[in-house]
Design a protein around this motif. Sequence first.
Motif, PDB file in Angstrom:
ATOM      1  N   ALA A 150      15.833 -55.785 -10.974  1.00 20.42           N
ATOM      2  CA  ALA A 150      14.775 -56.477 -11.449  1.00 20.42           C
ATOM      3  C   ALA A 150      14.647 -56.102 -12.810  1.00 20.42           C
ATOM      4  N   ALA A 151      14.313 -54.922 -12.946  1.00 21.22           N
ATOM      5  CA  ALA A 151      14.095 -54.610 -14.633  1.00 21.22           C
ATOM      6  C   ALA A 151      15.290 -54.878 -15.451  1.00 21.22           C
ATOM      7  N   ARG A 152      16.696 -54.626 -14.872  1.00 25.11           N
ATOM      8  CA  ARG A 152      17.670 -55.248 -15.562  1.00 25.11           C
ATOM      9  C   ARG A 152      17.770 -56.773 -15.997  1.00 25.11           C
ATOM     10  N   SER A 153      17.457 -57.486 -14.945  1.00 23.28           N
ATOM     11  CA  SER A 153      17.496 -58.960 -15.112  1.00 23.28           C
ATOM     12  C   SER A 153      16.397 -59.541 -15.761  1.00 23.28           C
ATOM     13  N   LEU A 154      15.087 -58.522 -16.156  1.00 25.11           N
ATOM     14  CA  LEU A 154      14.146 -59.190 -17.251  1.00 25.11           C
ATOM     15  C   LEU A 154      14.674 -58.703 -18.474  1.00 25.11           C
TER      16      LEU A 154
ATOM     17  N   ILE B  84      17.583 -65.487 -19.045  1.00 22.74           N
ATOM     18  CA  ILE B  84      17.789 -66.058 -17.734  1.00 22.74           C
ATOM     19  C   ILE B  84      16.947 -65.047 -17.009  1.00 22.74           C
ATOM     20  N   GLY B  85      16.193 -66.016 -16.264  1.00 21.49           N
ATOM     21  CA  GLY B  85      15.049 -65.581 -15.144  1.00 21.49           C
ATOM     22  C   GLY B  85      15.806 -65.422 -13.845  1.00 21.49           C
ATOM     23  N   MET B  86      15.756 -64.124 -13.136  1.00 23.65           N
ATOM     24  CA  MET B  86      15.968 -64.072 -11.738  1.00 23.65           C
ATOM     25  C   MET B  86      14.945 -63.655 -10.855  1.00 23.65           C
ATOM     26  N   ARG B 154       6.718 -63.878 -13.207  1.00 26.09           N
ATOM     27  CA  ARG B 154       7.133 -62.584 -13.928  1.00 26.09           C
ATOM     28  C   ARG B 154       8.325 -63.258 -15.016  1.00 26.09           C
ATOM     29  N   ALA B 155       8.979 -63.894 -14.180  1.00 23.35           N
ATOM     30  CA  ALA B 155      10.419 -64.287 -14.717  1.00 23.35           C
ATOM     31  C   ALA B 155      10.081 -65.341 -15.979  1.00 23.35           C
ATOM     32  N   LEU B 156       8.998 -66.358 -15.634  1.00 21.46           N
ATOM     33  CA  LEU B 156       8.860 -67.390 -16.538  1.00 21.46           C
ATOM     34  C   LEU B 156       8.142 -66.830 -17.693  1.00 21.46           C
TER      35      LEU B 156
END
Lengths: 250, 259
Positions: A150-154, B84-86, B154-156
């Motif tokens: 999750a941290a890396r993808s942010l 890129i949001g995931m 959080r992604a947005l």
Amino acid sequence: MQYAVFVAVVVVIAVLADWDRLQNQFAQADLAERLFPDIITIALRNTVVYTLSGFAFGLVLGLVIALMRLSSVAPYRWAASVYIEIFRGLPALLIFIFVGVAVPLAFPGTEIPGGTYGKVALGLGLVAAAYMAETIRAGIQAVPRGQMEAARSLGFSHARAMVSVILPQAYRIIIPPLTNELVLLFKDSSLVLFLGVTLDERELTKFGRDLASQTANSTPILVAGLCYLLVTIPLSFVVRRLEARTARAK
Amino acid sequence: MPTPYEIEIRGLHKSFGDNEVLRGIDLEVATGEVVCVIGPSGSGKSTLLRCVNLLEEPTRGQVFVGGTEVTDLDVDIDAVRRRIGMVFQQFNLFPHVTVTENLTLPQRRVLGRAKGHAAKVARENLERVGLADKADAYPAQLSGGQQQRVAIARALAMGPEVMLFDEPTSALDPELVGDVLAVMRMLAAEGMTMMVVTHEMSFAREVADRVVFMDEGRIVEQGPAAQVVGDPRHERTRNFLTRILDPAAADPPGPEEAP
């Protein structure tokens, strides 16, 4: 039945032991009184200072080794494993002798900074780091993989994710075992005995032993022992509380 | 080089040891398009999604996001991932900080936003997903559906150009799925480019501009939702849809590959 055996053993020891001689050798009140305040202001204080400096150095080194152990770079992993195996496999005493003798010999003219305090921090820290590295590694690995993802993808870099996301979570897991390590270090600080220290640098064991030989009586040893327990028993209590809290949090 | 595509995947292969999970995928997602990827467990759809932001490193092939080649060895992957949001099946909120801090921490550490700015963006995005009142709660105090909406917020908050959803509702109790899908529907309506791996056929039918059916590491068929879900051409797609739409009629599908 178990109780009967237990009681019998206690009674036999109590009856057979020569209490008068024991008291004479270990519990001379006036002698004990003469130990104060030095046994607290010098010996206990030094024991605490040695332990904390060794712990601090060990914690930093242990963290570095734990991160190396988890690195994607294979030589780092190998180096960390070799370090851990060697320093966990050697008696702490041997490492102390090594630090005291081999280091000045190997690097002539160099002084370990901090004198005795530096040597002790190094000796204790080198041993502690090996154990702490394994504790910290286990703590980091107990954090679910999804947290790093999750941290890396942010957009966090690996290092930043480690500092901001993973370590704050691992920290809760490793506090109880690290406190345990502190108790062990506290006792291991007695190995300073073998380094050769000045009067003001003596810690509990050396202090007790020196006075015991001066007075030809073992009371100082007993008092020194009580000083250790004064610290280790409350610490062990704290560890149990922390462990219970971690268990509840799961 | 400007391209009309936000995501472009070319000849993508991925193996885990001897296990070939992706066997040559070509796929584009246009800017503002919503693409749903469906398929049986083990078909490689999650792996495909994770290759887009390089959580999995492709064995072969290229991936472009917003014109930048993600698979280029010299690319600044952290910079690309900011766009890129995931959203994950297991939410992956940071459990040691509050909901608000889940949103502000990445903004501040990654984007370097000032505290006040980050807090404002966090508030706006929590409002968008309808959870402004949970700002000070910890993730463990929220239901799964609420956690997933926080994860979307959080992604947005990072201002992404693309959103990837990896089975966002699969870990939720059925009655909580609706809220999460509603947020995703809102995003689609706002024109967000989305790639969604899902088992929610009604969502796919209703929201997706295009549905992609994958099996055994390949794209079997793709097209408008009405066609792929409503009138599939391939036998494998039909079998899959029969099982998914009426689980009682056949063996229930197995659990999805674990993340």
